[in-house]
Design an enzyme around this catalytic site. Structure first.
Site, PDB file in Angstrom:
ATOM      1  N   HIS A   1     -10.589  -2.258  11.389  1.00 28.59           N
ATOM      2  CA  HIS A   1      -9.516  -3.111  10.861  1.00 28.59           C
ATOM      3  C   HIS A   1      -9.335  -4.298  11.808  1.00 28.59           C
ATOM      4  O   HIS A   1      -8.340  -4.368  12.528  1.00 28.59           O
ATOM      5  CB  HIS A   1      -8.234  -2.257  10.782  1.00 28.59           C
ATOM      6  CG  HIS A   1      -7.118  -2.866   9.995  1.00 28.59           C
ATOM      7  ND1 HIS A   1      -5.811  -2.450  10.129  1.00 28.59           N
ATOM      8  CD2 HIS A   1      -7.101  -3.838   9.062  1.00 28.59           C
ATOM      9  CE1 HIS A   1      -5.040  -3.146   9.306  1.00 28.59           C
ATOM     10  NE2 HIS A   1      -5.799  -3.995   8.652  1.00 28.59           N
TER      11      HIS A   1
ATOM     12  N   SER B   1      -1.387  -3.646  10.024  1.00 28.55           N
ATOM     13  CA  SER B   1      -1.060  -4.571   8.942  1.00 28.55           C
ATOM     14  C   SER B   1       0.234  -5.315   9.252  1.00 28.55           C
ATOM     15  O   SER B   1       1.218  -4.716   9.685  1.00 28.55           O
ATOM     16  CB  SER B   1      -0.893  -3.792   7.638  1.00 28.55           C
ATOM     17  OG  SER B   1      -2.061  -3.065   7.394  1.00 28.55           O
TER      18      SER B   1
ATOM     19  N   ASP C   1      -9.553  -9.478   8.602  1.00 29.18           N
ATOM     20  CA  ASP C   1      -9.009  -8.137   8.338  1.00 29.18           C
ATOM     21  C   ASP C   1      -9.983  -6.992   8.629  1.00 29.18           C
ATOM     22  O   ASP C   1      -9.548  -5.938   9.057  1.00 29.18           O
ATOM     23  CB  ASP C   1      -8.549  -8.052   6.879  1.00 29.18           C
ATOM     24  CG  ASP C   1      -7.609  -6.881   6.611  1.00 29.18           C
ATOM     25  OD1 ASP C   1      -6.696  -6.660   7.420  1.00 29.18           O
ATOM     26  OD2 ASP C   1      -7.805  -6.188   5.599  1.00 29.18           O
TER      27      ASP C   1
ATOM     28  N   TYR D   1      -1.393  -3.491  -6.859  1.00 34.27           N
ATOM     29  CA  TYR D   1      -1.256  -4.191  -5.577  1.00 34.27           C
ATOM     30  C   TYR D   1      -2.595  -4.214  -4.818  1.00 34.27           C
ATOM     31  O   TYR D   1      -3.307  -3.209  -4.752  1.00 34.27           O
ATOM     32  CB  TYR D   1      -0.171  -3.530  -4.715  1.00 34.27           C
ATOM     33  CG  TYR D   1      -0.168  -4.086  -3.317  1.00 34.27           C
ATOM     34  CD1 TYR D   1       0.376  -5.343  -3.058  1.00 34.27           C
ATOM     35  CD2 TYR D   1      -0.780  -3.403  -2.271  1.00 34.27           C
ATOM     36  CE1 TYR D   1       0.332  -5.886  -1.787  1.00 34.27           C
ATOM     37  CE2 TYR D   1      -0.830  -3.938  -0.995  1.00 34.27           C
ATOM     38  CZ  TYR D   1      -0.274  -5.181  -0.754  1.00 34.27           C
ATOM     39  OH  TYR D   1      -0.341  -5.723   0.501  1.00 34.27           O
TER      40      TYR D   1
ATOM     41  N   ARG E   1       1.858 -12.122  -0.687  1.00 39.73           N
ATOM     42  CA  ARG E   1       0.507 -12.410  -0.208  1.00 39.73           C
ATOM     43  C   ARG E   1      -0.102 -13.624  -0.879  1.00 39.73           C
ATOM     44  O   ARG E   1       0.189 -13.917  -2.041  1.00 39.73           O
ATOM     45  CB  ARG E   1      -0.399 -11.201  -0.529  1.00 39.73           C
ATOM     46  CG  ARG E   1       0.017  -9.898   0.168  1.00 39.73           C
ATOM     47  CD  ARG E   1      -0.606  -9.802   1.534  1.00 39.73           C
ATOM     48  NE  ARG E   1      -0.093  -8.671   2.306  1.00 39.73           N
ATOM     49  CZ  ARG E   1      -0.693  -8.234   3.412  1.00 39.73           C
ATOM     50  NH1 ARG E   1      -1.790  -8.808   3.860  1.00 39.73           N
ATOM     51  NH2 ARG E   1      -0.175  -7.230   4.093  1.00 39.73           N
TER      52      ARG E   1
ATOM     53  N   ARG F   1       0.850  -1.195   0.000  1.00 36.87           N
ATOM     54  CA  ARG F   1       0.000   0.000   0.000  1.00 36.87           C
ATOM     55  C   ARG F   1       0.889   1.250   0.000  1.00 36.87           C
ATOM     56  O   ARG F   1       1.971   1.266   0.573  1.00 36.87           O
ATOM     57  CB  ARG F   1      -0.907   0.019   1.234  1.00 36.87           C
ATOM     58  CG  ARG F   1      -2.084  -0.950   1.121  1.00 36.87           C
ATOM     59  CD  ARG F   1      -3.031  -0.822   2.298  1.00 36.87           C
ATOM     60  NE  ARG F   1      -2.423  -1.281   3.521  1.00 36.87           N
ATOM     61  CZ  ARG F   1      -1.880  -0.509   4.457  1.00 36.87           C
ATOM     62  NH1 ARG F   1      -1.900   0.818   4.330  1.00 36.87           N
ATOM     63  NH2 ARG F   1      -1.342  -1.023   5.525  1.00 36.87           N
TER      64      ARG F   1
ATOM     65  N   LYS G   1      -9.652  -2.048   1.476  1.00 44.20           N
ATOM     66  CA  LYS G   1      -9.284  -0.916   2.328  1.00 44.20           C
ATOM     67  C   LYS G   1     -10.060   0.349   1.960  1.00 44.20           C
ATOM     68  O   LYS G   1     -10.489   1.110   2.834  1.00 44.20           O
ATOM     69  CB  LYS G   1      -7.787  -0.644   2.204  1.00 44.20           C
ATOM     70  CG  LYS G   1      -6.917  -1.836   2.545  1.00 44.20           C
ATOM     71  CD  LYS G   1      -7.148  -2.286   3.956  1.00 44.20           C
ATOM     72  CE  LYS G   1      -6.215  -3.442   4.317  1.00 44.20           C
ATOM     73  NZ  LYS G   1      -6.461  -3.889   5.697  1.00 44.20           N
TER      74      LYS G   1
ATOM     75  N   CYS H   1       0.704  -7.543  11.614  1.00 46.46           N
ATOM     76  CA  CYS H   1       0.945  -7.681  13.053  1.00 46.46           C
ATOM     77  C   CYS H   1       0.137  -8.809  13.673  1.00 46.46           C
ATOM     78  O   CYS H   1      -0.059  -8.835  14.896  1.00 46.46           O
ATOM     79  CB  CYS H   1       0.674  -6.365  13.765  1.00 46.46           C
ATOM     80  SG  CYS H   1       1.876  -5.089  13.349  1.00 46.46           S
TER      81      CYS H   1
HETATM   82  P1  GDP Z   1      -1.927  -9.337   9.607  1.00 48.55           P
HETATM   83  O1  GDP Z   1      -1.319  -8.613   8.465  1.00 48.55           O
HETATM   84  O2  GDP Z   1      -2.292  -8.435  10.744  1.00 48.55           O
HETATM   85  O3  GDP Z   1      -3.047 -10.214   9.190  1.00 48.55           O
HETATM   86  O4  GDP Z   1      -0.772 -10.262  10.208  1.00 48.55           O
HETATM   87  P2  GDP Z   1      -0.445 -11.804   9.918  1.00 48.55           P
HETATM   88  O5  GDP Z   1      -1.284 -12.703  10.755  1.00 48.55           O
HETATM   89  O6  GDP Z   1      -0.449 -12.053   8.459  1.00 48.55           O
HETATM   90  O7  GDP Z   1       1.034 -11.871  10.477  1.00 48.55           O
HETATM   91  C1  GDP Z   1       2.047 -11.019   9.980  1.00 48.55           C
HETATM   92  C2  GDP Z   1       3.400 -11.618  10.302  1.00 48.55           C
HETATM   93  O8  GDP Z   1       3.538 -11.736  11.711  1.00 48.55           O
HETATM   94  C3  GDP Z   1       3.578 -12.995   9.723  1.00 48.55           C
HETATM   95  O9  GDP Z   1       4.904 -13.139   9.289  1.00 48.55           O
HETATM   96  C4  GDP Z   1       3.301 -13.905  10.895  1.00 48.55           C
HETATM   97  O10 GDP Z   1       3.998 -15.131  10.796  1.00 48.55           O
HETATM   98  C5  GDP Z   1       3.783 -13.083  12.083  1.00 48.55           C
HETATM   99  N1  GDP Z   1       3.003 -13.386  13.312  1.00 48.55           N
HETATM  100  C6  GDP Z   1       1.670 -13.516  13.414  1.00 48.55           C
HETATM  101  N2  GDP Z   1       1.299 -13.834  14.674  1.00 48.55           N
HETATM  102  C7  GDP Z   1       2.438 -13.908  15.401  1.00 48.55           C
HETATM  103  C8  GDP Z   1       2.725 -14.202  16.774  1.00 48.55           C
HETATM  104  O11 GDP Z   1       1.853 -14.471  17.587  1.00 48.55           O
HETATM  105  N3  GDP Z   1       4.042 -14.149  17.146  1.00 48.55           N
HETATM  106  C9  GDP Z   1       5.040 -13.860  16.256  1.00 48.55           C
HETATM  107  N4  GDP Z   1       6.289 -13.830  16.705  1.00 48.55           N
HETATM  108  N5  GDP Z   1       4.801 -13.586  14.954  1.00 48.55           N
HETATM  109  C10 GDP Z   1       3.526 -13.611  14.531  1.00 48.55           C
HETATM  110  P1  PGA Z   2      -3.212  -7.051   6.561  1.00 46.04           P
HETATM  111  O1  PGA Z   2      -4.044  -6.552   5.286  1.00 46.04           O
HETATM  112  O2  PGA Z   2      -3.783  -6.197   7.640  1.00 46.04           O
HETATM  113  O3  PGA Z   2      -3.569  -8.475   6.607  1.00 46.04           O
HETATM  114  O4  PGA Z   2      -1.747  -6.805   6.394  1.00 46.04           O
HETATM  115  C1  PGA Z   2      -3.574  -5.826   4.273  1.00 46.04           C
HETATM  116  C2  PGA Z   2      -3.216  -4.412   4.662  1.00 46.04           C
HETATM  117  O5  PGA Z   2      -3.616  -3.951   5.755  1.00 46.04           O
HETATM  118  O6  PGA Z   2      -2.570  -3.776   3.844  1.00 46.04           O
HETATM  119 MN    MN Z   3      -5.297  -5.054   6.798  1.00 49.86          MN
HETATM  120 MN    MN Z   4      -3.952 -10.318   7.304  1.00 52.15          MN
END
Ligand code: GDP
Ligand code: PGA
Ligand code: MN
Ligand code: MN
Length: 619
Positions: A254, A276, A301, A225, A398, A82, A234, A278
């Site tokens: 979110h 994002s 999300d 993207y 992704r 983004r 978003k 996290c």
């Molecule tokens: P989103 O973008 O908020 O959906 O985050 P994701 O679930 O896709 O996670 C983003 C990154 O953080 C990925 O590389 C995951 O493997 C990592 N991650 C997710 N949950 C955890 C956790 O509980 N502990 C750690 N250390 N890493 C995590």
């Molecule tokens: P994410 O979604 O929160 O899973 O990273 C895409 C974004 O927020 O850009």
């Molecule tokens: Mn997101």
């Molecule tokens: Mn995600």
């Protein structure tokens, strides 16, 4: 826009609708952007087949032989995330966009972007995608139409939204009772001259992700993207929907949505907002490590939350797919994501390709293959590149995959009523200061925790990675109006006339590291399935069966309250993860003050009261 010879564009007149405002808008857009032809998308399997074949033919997609009906794709190296610095909220008054959004006068922006759009689809197809955010059976379905010149966007929208004929029937016939819809215009900004050969990932150097909140309209230009180009996500479901939600008294957030069933069979639904990259998608597909607990997913999300007749806050997921971060996703961390992906029907962007036609990324498996094609289409070998730590997949690569095929999709994920939320979790990625979990004292304190949420920046947006910034409710890049009004809206939600039972608010941090006192920088908490222990404590708090200790920042688990049975993390690490260090917090105060000051006049007083209270407790 002045219609020119749009009437001669093939396909334009084959509209499967009589909805006049839609027909007029498509005609105007075609006249401006001059595509070679117009295609009205029906969302059928045949359409998916035709477009994916075409994308393979064009060299954009590689069909995977190891995953059914799935495709590998790499973007232009400058179009991987983004673009927050190119995202605009073009409200009529600059003050309505607030201090956290880029703003331009809507008329000025229209003029600038109209020039970019003029002729921008030359040599390409204009696809018309009617779609619905949220279940088609909703009482008041939230409709949109995306016009795009990207077939990658069309097939991604097949996964991420309810689109095509089934959505179009909800539009009505175009008389005055016809449904409203959000107009989403998108172009990759790469017109083709006659005979000019296309590239696998067309895009433009200049990018605009523009929102006109008063007109419920989105104009996106220059990027393919996901977050910039799949406009239902978003742009609509957060930036435009947050404005609609403010006006109508609900919340567009979110957040993931998760169903938890205790060993006793008691069901709780929770929502969680993390910035994002996290941990939302991973928590949404949690496989609890503690015996007897069951987790099912409703969304990873975005959550739209409204009060039900019973005065509880009900959440629905407007999306139909997961657009998940690939790196770190593996059988040990997120087996449910892996099971979902193994069912096929998915698009992978910017991961690595194996020689036998499968995908790979860092964390996919413990044993990387000997050879890969990287996301930049370069050779990669285990012996040299892996040893040097050269990444094969982009950190923001992704997967795009349907929720319906997730083995732990909750049966009610498609229920238009949504699910009643018992607890809301805010969280971020912080190496220091923020303990594993804190429970807020009440709604206002919980809003303060969300309002001051902080996190290290990630690869999900362009710019520096690892810089701590404030990200209120993980919505910093997505609030479509003034952030001060947004925080007031959260406070008002606590006083909502229909509210009988508000969710309890918690704040979590899975990412605290050993390092302050000579540690090695490892994560103190194992995360992933072990996060179920924290959720269990939170639910026990709702049920009044777990104990907590008062600290200056809120309530944290007493040592015996967190279920650590069978956890092999060193107890000292767990203790360090839970610690509220007054010195660290005193250092945090100026950062919070600085952030609240940037909100200006519209900063709700209640949040200043909370800050003062925190300072007293720390003194
Ligand atoms: P989103 O973008 O908020 O959906 O985050 P994701 O679930 O896709 O996670 C983003 C990154 O953080 C990925 O590389 C995951 O493997 C990592 N991650 C997710 N949950 C955890 C956790 O509980 N502990 C750690 N250390 N890493 C995590
Ligand atoms: P994410 O979604 O929160 O899973 O990273 C895409 C974004 O927020 O850009
Ligand atoms: Mn997101
Ligand atoms: Mn995600």
């Amino acid at each position: 826009m002045t219609p020119t010879s749009a009437g001669t564009i093939p396909g334009l007149d084959q509209a499967p609708t009589t909805h006049q405002p839609l027909l007029d808008w498509v005609r105007e857009t075609a006249a401006l952007t001059t595509p070679e032809r117009v295609v009205w998308c029906d969302g059928s399997r045949e359409e998916w087949q035709t477009l994916t074949d075409q994308l393979v033919e064009a060299g954009t997609f590689v069909r995977l032989s190891q995953k059914p009906n799935s495709f590998w794709c790499v973007s232009d190296p400058d179009d991987v995330a983004r673009v927050e610095d190119r995202s605009f909220i073009c409200s009529k008054n600059e003050a309505d966009a607030g201090p956290t959004n880029n703003w331009m006068d809507p008329l000025d922006m229209t003029i600038v972007m109209t020039e970019h759009y003029r002729g921008c689809m030359a040599g390409r197809t204009l696809y018309v995608i009617p779609f619905c955010m949220g279940p088609l059976t909703a009482e008041n379905p939230q409709l949109g139409v995306q016009l795009t010149d990207s077939p990658y966007v069309v097939v991604s929208m097949h996964i991420m939204t309810r689109m095509g004929s089934k959505a179009l029937t909800l539009f009505g016939d175009g008389t005055d009772t016809a449904a409203e819809f959000v107009r989403c215009l998108h172009s990759v900004g790469a017109p083709l001259k006659p005979g000019q050969e296309d590239v696998p990932w067309p895009c433009a150097t200049t990018k605009y992700i523009t929102h006109f909140p008063e007109d419920r309209m989105i104009w996106s230009y220059g990027s393919g993207y996901g977050g910039n180009a799949l406009l239902g996500k978003k742009c609509y479901a957060l930036r435009i929907a947050s404005v609609i939600a403010r006006d109508e008294g609900w919340l567009a957030e979110h957040m993931l949505i998760l169903k938890l069933t205790s060993p006793a069979g008691k069901v709780h639904y929770i929502a969680a907002a993390f910035p994002s990259s996290c941990g939302k998608t991973n928590l949404a597909m949690l496989e609890p490590s503690i015996p007897g607990w069951k987790a099912e997913t409703l969304g990873d999300d975005i959550a739209w939350m409204r009060f039900g007749d019973d005065g509880r806050l009900y959440a629905t997921n407007p999306e139909a797919g997961f657009f998940g971060v690939a790196p770190g996703t593996g059988w040990k961390t997120n087996p449910n994501a892996m099971r979902t992906l193994y069912r096929g029907n998915s698009i992978y962007t910017n991961v690595a390709l194996t020689d036998d036609g499968d995908v790979w990324w860092e964390g996919y498996s413990d044993a990387p293959p000997d050879h890969l094609t990287t996301w930049t289409r370069d050779d990669w070998t285990l012996t040299t590149d892996y040893a040097r730590g050269r990444l094969a997949a982009h950190p923001n690569s992704r997967y795009c995959t349907p929720i319906a095929q997730c083995p732990i999709a909750a049966p009610e994920w498609n229920d238009p009523q949504g699910v009643p939320i018992s607890a809301i979790f805010f969280g971020g990625r912080r190496a220091t200061t923020i303990p594993l979990v804190v429970e807020s004292r009440d709604w206002q304190h919980g809003v303060f925790l969300g309002a001051t949420l902080s996190s290290e920046t990630t690869a999900a947006a362009t710019g520096q990675v690892g810089v701590v910034r404030r990200d209120p409710m993980a919505m910093l890049p997505f609030v479509g109006y003034h952030v001060g009004d947004y925080l007031q809206h959260w406070l008002d939600t606590g006083d909502h006339a229909h509210a009988t039972q508000l969710p309890k608010i918690f704040y979590v941090n899975w990412f605290r590291r050993a390092g302050n006192n000579g540690g090695d920088g490892r994560f103190l908490w194992p995360g992933f399935s072990e996060n179920s222990r924290v959720l269990k404590w939170a639910i026990d708090r709702l049920d009044g069966t777990a104990t907590a200790t008062e600290t200056p920042i809120g309530l944290v688990p007493t040592p015996e309250a967190l279920d650590l049975n069978g956890l092999d993390t060193p107890p000292d690490d767990v203790q360090a993860a839970l610690t509220v260090d007054p010195d660290e917090w005193r250092a945090e105060i100026p950062l919070i003050e600085q952030w609240l000051a940037t909100i200006g006049d519209k900063l709700p007083h209640a949040l200043l009261d909370e800050l003062e209270d925190l300072q007293h407790r720390l003194a």
